[in-house]
Scaffold this active site. Structure first.
Site, PDB file in Angstrom:
ATOM      1  N   TYR A   1       0.847  -1.214   0.000  1.00 26.95           N
ATOM      2  CA  TYR A   1       0.000   0.000   0.000  1.00 26.95           C
ATOM      3  C   TYR A   1       0.875   1.255   0.000  1.00 26.95           C
ATOM      4  O   TYR A   1       1.894   1.290   0.695  1.00 26.95           O
ATOM      5  CB  TYR A   1      -0.859   0.046   1.266  1.00 26.95           C
ATOM      6  CG  TYR A   1      -1.685  -1.194   1.503  1.00 26.95           C
ATOM      7  CD1 TYR A   1      -2.880  -1.395   0.825  1.00 26.95           C
ATOM      8  CD2 TYR A   1      -1.263  -2.158   2.405  1.00 26.95           C
ATOM      9  CE1 TYR A   1      -3.642  -2.530   1.039  1.00 26.95           C
ATOM     10  CE2 TYR A   1      -2.017  -3.315   2.628  1.00 26.95           C
ATOM     11  CZ  TYR A   1      -3.196  -3.490   1.943  1.00 26.95           C
ATOM     12  OH  TYR A   1      -3.936  -4.618   2.147  1.00 26.95           O
TER      13      TYR A   1
ATOM     14  N   LYS B   1      -1.622  -7.585  -3.543  1.00 26.10           N
ATOM     15  CA  LYS B   1      -2.882  -7.115  -2.945  1.00 26.10           C
ATOM     16  C   LYS B   1      -2.703  -5.670  -2.534  1.00 26.10           C
ATOM     17  O   LYS B   1      -1.725  -5.310  -1.864  1.00 26.10           O
ATOM     18  CB  LYS B   1      -3.236  -7.945  -1.710  1.00 26.10           C
ATOM     19  CG  LYS B   1      -4.506  -7.427  -1.033  1.00 26.10           C
ATOM     20  CD  LYS B   1      -5.061  -8.440  -0.089  1.00 26.10           C
ATOM     21  CE  LYS B   1      -4.290  -8.490   1.194  1.00 26.10           C
ATOM     22  NZ  LYS B   1      -4.538  -7.357   2.090  1.00 26.10           N
TER      23      LYS B   1
HETATM   24  O1  LIG Z   1      -5.616  -8.878   3.703  1.00 23.68           O
HETATM   25  C1  LIG Z   1      -6.078  -8.118   4.532  1.00 23.68           C
HETATM   26  C2  LIG Z   1      -5.388  -7.967   5.811  1.00 23.68           C
HETATM   27  O2  LIG Z   1      -4.189  -8.684   5.823  1.00 23.68           O
HETATM   28  C3  LIG Z   1      -7.313  -7.368   4.191  1.00 23.68           C
HETATM   29  O3  LIG Z   1      -7.848  -6.694   5.227  1.00 23.68           O
HETATM   30  P1  LIG Z   1      -9.076  -5.689   5.111  1.00 23.68           P
HETATM   31  O4  LIG Z   1     -10.048  -6.245   4.095  1.00 23.68           O
HETATM   32  O5  LIG Z   1      -9.669  -5.661   6.483  1.00 23.68           O
HETATM   33  O6  LIG Z   1      -8.548  -4.376   4.673  1.00 23.68           O
END
Ligand SMILES: O=C(CO)COP(=O)(O)O
Length: 272
Positions: free
Chosen positions: A145, A178
Site C-alpha cells: 500500500y 494485494k
Molecule cells: O488482507 C487483509 C489484511 O491482511 C485485508 O484486510 P481488510 O479487508 O480488512 O482491509
C-alpha cells in the site's frame, strides 16, 4: 522444478474455473488489535471456510488450531510479516518460507508499505522473501500500500501511487499483489495494467454496507483484477458464511450488485 511447484500451488490457490481468487485474511489481531468478532477465532474461521473461499491468510500460531481441520477445503496463505497498532506503516518479518513449507502452506504473504522513510528496508525484506518463495516453489503474495509518511493522506488513493505500489511488488518477484481499491473501475484498470503480476484488493474500511463491498468486488473483476482478499468486511460480521457465498457469486458467477444483494438477503433469511 520450482516453477512446477509454483504452478501446482497456484492452481490450488485460484478457482479452477475462473482462475480468480476469493481470499479471506484473519491476520489482523496482531496488526490492529483484538476485535470482538475475532473471538473465538476457531469458530470464526470455521464459519468463513463454510462459505467456500479459495484461501485463508493467517499467522503461523493459528495453523494448528484453526486451519488443520479445514485443510481439505481451502488453501493456506501463511502471513510472514505484520505491522502493529503502534506502528501501522512498518511490516516486520515474523516467519519465513522454510516454516511455511513445514506448515503445509500453499503460498506465503508479506506486507510492505511504500512511500515512507523506511521503504528501503521494507523493499529489501520483500525482495528477500520473494527469493525464498521462488526457491521453494511457493506463490508469493504482497499486501502492498502507498501509505508511507512521504505521501500526503489525500494522495494515497491516487491511482498512480497505487500503481507504483503494485508495480514495485511485481518487479520484486511477487505473483499476486494485494492493494487498495482506487474507487472506480477506470482508474483501477490502469492499476491492473501497470503490473505484470495478478492484482487483488483488500476490503479496507469503507463502511458497513455489504452492497459497497459487493460493488468493489464487481468493479475489480470488471477492471481485469484477479479478485479480493477481504478481512474486516468478512469476519467483522455475524454471518461471514453468507458474505463469502455472496462474494463467490459475484467473483465466480459474474453476478451483478443487485443480484448479489438479493442473494445475500435470501441467504441471511435462510431461504437458500
Ligand atoms: O488482507 C487483509 C489484511 O491482511 C485485508 O484486510 P481488510 O479487508 O480488512 O482491509
Amino acid at each position: 522444478m520450482t516453477a512446477l511447484g509454483k504452478e501446482i500451488r497456484m492452481k490450488r490457490l485460484l478457482n479452477s474455473n475462473t482462475e480468480k481468487l476469493l481470499g479471506v485474511a484473519v491476520d489482523q489481531a496482531v496488526a490492529r488489535g483484538v476485535f470482538d468478532q475475532l473471538m473465538p477465532i476457531e469458530r470464526k474461521v470455521k464459519e468463513i471456510v463454510e462459505g467456500g473461499p479459495e484461501s485463508i491468510t493467517m499467522h503461523k500460531g493459528l495453523v494448528d488450531s484453526c486451519f488443520k481441520e479445514h485443510a481439505d477445503k481451502t488453501s493456506l496463505i501463511l502471513k510472514c510479516s505484520t505491522f502493529s497498532p503502534w506502528q501501522p506503516n512498518f511490516d516486520t518479518w515474523v516467519t519465513d518460507a522454510d516454516e511455511a513449507i513445514q506448515l503445509g502452506a500453499d503460498a506465503i504473504s508479506m506486507g510492505c508499505i511504500v512511500g515512507g522513510d523506511d521503504q528501503p528496508e521494507q523493499l529489501r525484506n520483500l525482495g528477500l522473501i520473494s527469493g525464498q518463495a521462488y526457491k521453494y516453489g511457493l506463490p508469493m503474495i504482497a499486501h502492498i500500500y502507498p501509505r508511507g509518511n512521504q505521501i500526503p493522506k489525500e494522495e494515497q488513493d491516487d491511482w498512480k501511487n497505487v500503481a507504483y505500489a503494485v508495480r514495485t511488488g511485481a518487479e520484486l518477484g511477487v505473483d499476486i499483489v494485494k492493494t487498495k481499491y482506487t474507487g472506480d473501475p477506470e482508474s483501477f484498470s490502469k492499476v491492473v495494467d501497470s503490473s505484470p503480476a495478478k492484482v487483488v484488493v483488500a476490503g479496507g474500511n469503507i463502511g458497513d454496507q455489504p452492497r459497497d463491498y459487493f460493488q468493489m468486488a464487481r468493479d475489480v473483476i470488471d477492471a481485469g483484477g484477479t479478485g479480493i482478499t477481504f478481512g474486516r468486511f468478512v469476519w467483522n460480521t455475524d454471518d461471514p458464511t453468507s458474505i463469502v457465498k455472496t462474494l463467490k457469486y459475484v467473483i465466480h458467477d459474474n453476478a451483478t450488485v443487485n443480484e448479489a444483494d438479493e442473494y445475500y438477503q435470501e441467504l441471511k433469511n435462510g431461504r437458500l
